[in-house]
Design a protein around this motif. Structure first.
Motif, PDB file in Angstrom:
ATOM      1  N   PRO A 183       0.774  -1.183   0.033  1.00 50.55           N
ATOM      2  CA  PRO A 183      -0.185   0.250  -0.084  1.00 50.55           C
ATOM      3  C   PRO A 183       0.851   1.345   0.035  1.00 50.55           C
ATOM      4  CG  PRO A 183      -0.021  -0.979   2.274  1.00 50.55           C
ATOM      5  CD  PRO A 183       0.796  -1.898   1.400  1.00 50.55           C
ATOM      6  N   PRO A 184       0.471   2.501  -0.424  1.00 51.94           N
ATOM      7  CA  PRO A 184       1.075   3.815  -0.472  1.00 51.94           C
ATOM      8  C   PRO A 184       1.441   4.121   1.010  1.00 51.94           C
ATOM      9  CG  PRO A 184      -0.999   3.999  -0.952  1.00 51.94           C
ATOM     10  CD  PRO A 184      -1.143   2.502  -0.995  1.00 51.94           C
ATOM     11  N   LEU A 185       2.605   4.821   1.162  1.00 51.40           N
ATOM     12  CA  LEU A 185       2.946   5.452   2.434  1.00 51.40           C
ATOM     13  C   LEU A 185       3.015   6.842   2.261  1.00 51.40           C
ATOM     14  CD1 LEU A 185       5.693   2.822   3.451  1.00 51.40           C
ATOM     15  CD2 LEU A 185       3.625   2.751   3.884  1.00 51.40           C
ATOM     16  N   LYS A 186       3.060   7.579   3.438  1.00 48.77           N
ATOM     17  CA  LYS A 186       3.084   9.072   3.508  1.00 48.77           C
ATOM     18  C   LYS A 186       4.551   9.351   3.490  1.00 48.77           C
ATOM     19  CE  LYS A 186      -0.826   9.275   6.922  1.00 48.77           C
ATOM     20  NZ  LYS A 186      -1.450   9.655   8.112  1.00 48.77           N
ATOM     21  N   TRP A 187       5.603   8.735   3.641  1.00 47.11           N
ATOM     22  CA  TRP A 187       6.854   9.069   3.463  1.00 47.11           C
ATOM     23  C   TRP A 187       7.375  10.253   4.297  1.00 47.11           C
ATOM     24  CZ3 TRP A 187       9.382   4.998   1.659  1.00 47.11           C
ATOM     25  CH2 TRP A 187       9.058   4.356   0.904  1.00 47.11           C
ATOM     26  N   LEU A 188       7.532  11.298   3.457  1.00 49.17           N
ATOM     27  CA  LEU A 188       8.070  12.573   4.071  1.00 49.17           C
ATOM     28  C   LEU A 188       7.086  13.031   5.273  1.00 49.17           C
ATOM     29  CD1 LEU A 188       9.874  14.455   1.313  1.00 49.17           C
ATOM     30  CD2 LEU A 188      11.034  13.451   3.411  1.00 49.17           C
ATOM     31  N   HIS A 189       5.846  12.711   5.199  1.00 54.09           N
ATOM     32  CA  HIS A 189       4.691  13.316   5.933  1.00 54.09           C
ATOM     33  C   HIS A 189       4.347  12.320   7.222  1.00 54.09           C
ATOM     34  CE1 HIS A 189       3.277  16.365   3.215  1.00 54.09           C
ATOM     35  NE2 HIS A 189       3.923  15.708   2.196  1.00 54.09           N
ATOM     36  N   ILE A 205      14.090   5.467  21.035  1.00 55.54           N
ATOM     37  CA  ILE A 205      15.027   4.607  20.307  1.00 55.54           C
ATOM     38  C   ILE A 205      14.624   3.399  19.668  1.00 55.54           C
ATOM     39  CG2 ILE A 205      17.205   3.504  20.806  1.00 55.54           C
ATOM     40  CD1 ILE A 205      17.701   5.495  22.941  1.00 55.54           C
ATOM     41  N   LEU A 206      13.648   2.788  20.635  1.00 58.98           N
ATOM     42  CA  LEU A 206      13.220   1.378  19.904  1.00 58.98           C
ATOM     43  C   LEU A 206      12.215   1.584  18.648  1.00 58.98           C
ATOM     44  CD1 LEU A 206      12.590  -0.696  23.192  1.00 58.98           C
ATOM     45  CD2 LEU A 206      14.497  -0.709  21.649  1.00 58.98           C
ATOM     46  N   ALA A 207      11.654   2.792  18.663  1.00 64.11           N
ATOM     47  CA  ALA A 207      10.598   3.144  17.515  1.00 64.11           C
ATOM     48  C   ALA A 207      11.344   3.110  16.266  1.00 64.11           C
ATOM     49  CB  ALA A 207       9.876   4.057  17.652  1.00 64.11           C
ATOM     50  N   GLY A 208      12.778   3.368  16.378  1.00 66.22           N
ATOM     51  CA  GLY A 208      13.691   3.665  15.078  1.00 66.22           C
ATOM     52  C   GLY A 208      13.333   5.176  14.579  1.00 66.22           C
ATOM     53  N   PRO A 209      14.179   5.493  13.411  1.00 68.64           N
ATOM     54  CA  PRO A 209      14.034   6.638  12.871  1.00 68.64           C
ATOM     55  C   PRO A 209      12.396   6.673  12.291  1.00 68.64           C
ATOM     56  CG  PRO A 209      15.289   5.192  11.517  1.00 68.64           C
ATOM     57  CD  PRO A 209      15.279   4.668  12.656  1.00 68.64           C
ATOM     58  N   SER A 210      11.992   7.923  12.001  1.00 72.18           N
ATOM     59  CA  SER A 210      10.498   7.975  11.357  1.00 72.18           C
ATOM     60  C   SER A 210      10.772   7.654  10.021  1.00 72.18           C
ATOM     61  CB  SER A 210      10.299   9.448  11.708  1.00 72.18           C
ATOM     62  OG  SER A 210      11.011  10.426  10.916  1.00 72.18           O
ATOM     63  N   LEU A 211       9.664   7.506   9.490  1.00 69.09           N
ATOM     64  CA  LEU A 211       9.772   7.293   7.990  1.00 69.09           C
ATOM     65  C   LEU A 211      10.092   8.393   6.957  1.00 69.09           C
ATOM     66  CD1 LEU A 211       9.300   4.940   5.555  1.00 69.09           C
ATOM     67  CD2 LEU A 211       6.875   5.904   5.694  1.00 69.09           C
ATOM     68  N   ALA A 212       9.754   9.618   7.745  1.00 61.04           N
ATOM     69  CA  ALA A 212      10.246  10.853   6.988  1.00 61.04           C
ATOM     70  C   ALA A 212      11.694  10.812   7.175  1.00 61.04           C
ATOM     71  CB  ALA A 212       9.704  12.021   7.845  1.00 61.04           C
ATOM     72  N   LEU A 213      12.483  10.561   8.127  1.00 60.89           N
ATOM     73  CA  LEU A 213      13.903  10.862   8.379  1.00 60.89           C
ATOM     74  C   LEU A 213      14.435   9.510   7.494  1.00 60.89           C
ATOM     75  CD1 LEU A 213      16.355  12.106   9.503  1.00 60.89           C
ATOM     76  CD2 LEU A 213      16.010  10.356  11.621  1.00 60.89           C
ATOM     77  N   PHE A 214      13.801   8.377   7.420  1.00 59.25           N
ATOM     78  CA  PHE A 214      14.229   7.464   6.543  1.00 59.25           C
ATOM     79  C   PHE A 214      14.323   7.799   5.047  1.00 59.25           C
ATOM     80  CE2 PHE A 214      13.935   3.382   4.163  1.00 59.25           C
ATOM     81  CZ  PHE A 214      14.983   2.888   4.694  1.00 59.25           C
ATOM     82  N   SER A 215      13.479   8.476   4.703  1.00 62.29           N
ATOM     83  CA  SER A 215      13.353   9.016   3.188  1.00 62.29           C
ATOM     84  C   SER A 215      14.593   9.814   3.132  1.00 62.29           C
ATOM     85  CB  SER A 215      11.998   9.576   3.080  1.00 62.29           C
ATOM     86  OG  SER A 215      10.758   8.751   3.196  1.00 62.29           O
ATOM     87  N   ILE A 216      14.854  10.788   3.924  1.00 62.68           N
ATOM     88  CA  ILE A 216      15.959  11.761   3.895  1.00 62.68           C
ATOM     89  C   ILE A 216      17.437  10.940   3.786  1.00 62.68           C
ATOM     90  CG2 ILE A 216      17.152  13.718   4.883  1.00 62.68           C
ATOM     91  CD1 ILE A 216      14.665  14.599   6.027  1.00 62.68           C
TER      92      ILE A 216
END
Length: 486
Positions: free
Chosen positions: A303-309, A342-353
């Motif tokens: 499914p599509p993701l929000k990525w930077l949002h 820390i356990l949640a990891g980087p946000s999907l927005a940060l992972f996109s960057i």
């Protein structure tokens, strides 16, 4: 016949005077460069340090720190505390959540003196002529460290920050066990190493659950979050970009056609304007279903993701995808901050960057690795092939060791670059992601630009500078033993 030029007199006479003249001439030639370094390098840093000791909102009251220091010590007028914006180290104390700041600073000074004493003692064992003098100097420095530690120990105990010493003691014990295991030839060497690893993990766990938790509760949580996001950004960027670039360089070095064209193609993202490319990637990672990344997700049936949002951590996003694809109802366990962050990891927005950073720097690292591969003598590969070495053995025993200086250089540069990255993060940042992409440099900019807190922003910058300096020193120490310079 009378000499047309009289001999120099006074301070510049004789052989020593000639040395003085030559030295003075050399410094006069260097004077323009020294002035440039001072005006554009040393002075701004010194002024920033001065600003970090002040409150300095948009309209500062005053900048005289001497009356403040005297008033805080009970000497002079107490009204000086209210008539100046000078805060001393209060900005650093509030940011880091220190109870008794001077006790912690004294402990750090004592530890630094201890390291200096150990270094002097170690060098005294190597040098025969100056060994005795260095041993005496090491003893004096060690005594000074113990005296300072004894003076600050009551403050550490009263504020509850004595646990710092426990963490340092566990780390020191682990290091001593590790050193002893390296020097030992007995069968207990492996056991000592495992004990050292257990001690290191214990020290790290103790520091996190006791010391860092207290700092988090008392300090600026927004700044601690930015440091955690900065570590996420660096850890997600540097290993991947170096590993992929090494493989690409090794493949290109095998003499394939169009090697020059590939070099140019890989290097183009690095030389392209970062603002322009960041805007392009901002469209690629758009939340619209027609965006390029969401189209690629649809191709593989996701499914599509929000990525930077998206402000959720990547681990939570993956868990949501699993629940949606397989119809499960798995839930992420809830912890208290900062463990939850820390356990949640980087946000999907940060992972996109982070993925954008891969695209930019993998090509640059590949070109640097190609230069390093070109410097390896081909005779070494031929001799190893005659001895029956395969491709994997050649890569592991020759290529990787002889590329270690290149890898060390790229690691240091990439780590420093990720800790102070700003341009593309600022361009790609979306408000929907909240503060999950606010690395330390972004937060520093927001603090002085948006909030007008120049003193606090300067203190943040110096703490970040100290972290980068410490990481660079650790990398240099590791590089001294692992890097092979031929």
């Amino acid at each position: 016949m009378q000499n047309l030029q009289e001999a120099p007199r006074g301070l510049f006479a004789g052989p020593k005077g000639r040395v003085r003249r030559e030295t003075l001439t050399a410094y006069l030639f260097l004077l323009p460069a020294i002035l440039i370094i001072f005006v554009f390098g040393i002075w701004p840093v010194a002024h920033a340090l001065y600003v970090s000791l002040h409150k300095w909102n948009v309209t500062p009251k005053g900048s005289l720190c001497v009356p403040y220091w005297l008033g805080s010590l009970g000497i002079g007028s107490e009204e000086a505390l209210d008539k100046t914006d000078c805060l001393g180290i209060a900005n650093y104390v509030e940011l880091m959540g220190l109870g008794d700041a001077w006790a912690v600073i004294g402990m750090i000074v004592a530890l630094i003196l201890g390291v200096i004493a150990y270094s002097l003692w170690k060098r005294s064992r190597r040098a025969e002529e100056t060994g005795q003098g260095r041993k005496i100097a090491a003893a004096v420095v060690a005594i000074a460290a113990l005296v300072i530690l004894a003076l600050v120990l009551p403050g550490l105990i009263a504020s509850g920050e004595w646990t710092y010493l426990v963490g340092v003691a566990l780390a020191l014990l682990a290091w001593l066990l590790w050193k002893g295991a390296k020097l030992s030839d007995s069968s207990a060497r492996l056991i000592l190493r495992w004990v050292a690893i257990a001690a290191i993990l214990s020290a790290a766990t103790f520091f996190f659950f006791v010391d860092f938790q207290r700092m988090w509760d008392l300090g600026n949580q927004k700044y601690f979050r930015s440091l955690i996001y900065t570590v996420f950004y660096s850890a997600g960027t540097v290993p991947i970009q170096l590993g992929v670039s090494l493989m690409l360089a090794y493949v290109l070095f095998q003499g394939i056609r169009g090697q020059g064209a590939f070099r140019l193609l890989y290097f183009m993202p690095y030389i392209a304007p970062s603002v322009a490319t960041a805007v392009v990637f901002k469209r690629i990672f758009s939340l619209r279903e027609t965006a390029l990344m969401n189209n690629l997700m649809g191709v593989v049936g996701l499914p599509p993701l929000k990525w930077l949002h998206e402000a959720k951590g990547v681990n939570l996003v993956i868990l949501d995808l699993i629940n949606e694809l397989f119809g499960t109802s798995l839930a992420w366990p809830s912890f208290s901050d900062p463990l939850n962050v820390i356990l949640a990891g980087p946000s999907l927005a940060l992972f996109s960057i982070i993925m954008y950073n891969w695209w930019v720097f993998i090509g640059y690292d590949t070109v640097i690795y190609l230069a390093g591969l070109g410097a390896i003598p081909h005779e070494l590969y031929e001799a190893a092939e005659i001895d029956g070495a395969g491709r994997w053995a050649l890569f592991r025993k020759i290529t990787i060791p002889l590329l270690s200086p290149t890898t060390f250089f790229l690691t240091v540069i990439a780590t420093i670059g990720t800790f102070k990255a700003f341009n593309h993060i600022f361009i790609m940042k979306e408000y929907a992601a909240r503060d999950t992409v606010d690395t330390a440099s972004i937060l520093i900019y927001q603090t002085f630009r948006g909030n007008g807190q120049f003193g606090e922003a300067a203190a943040m910058a110096f703490i970040l500078f100290g972290i980068i300096l410490a990481l660079s020193q650790i990398q240099n120490r590791i590089g001294e033993k692992l890097v092979f310079y031929g």
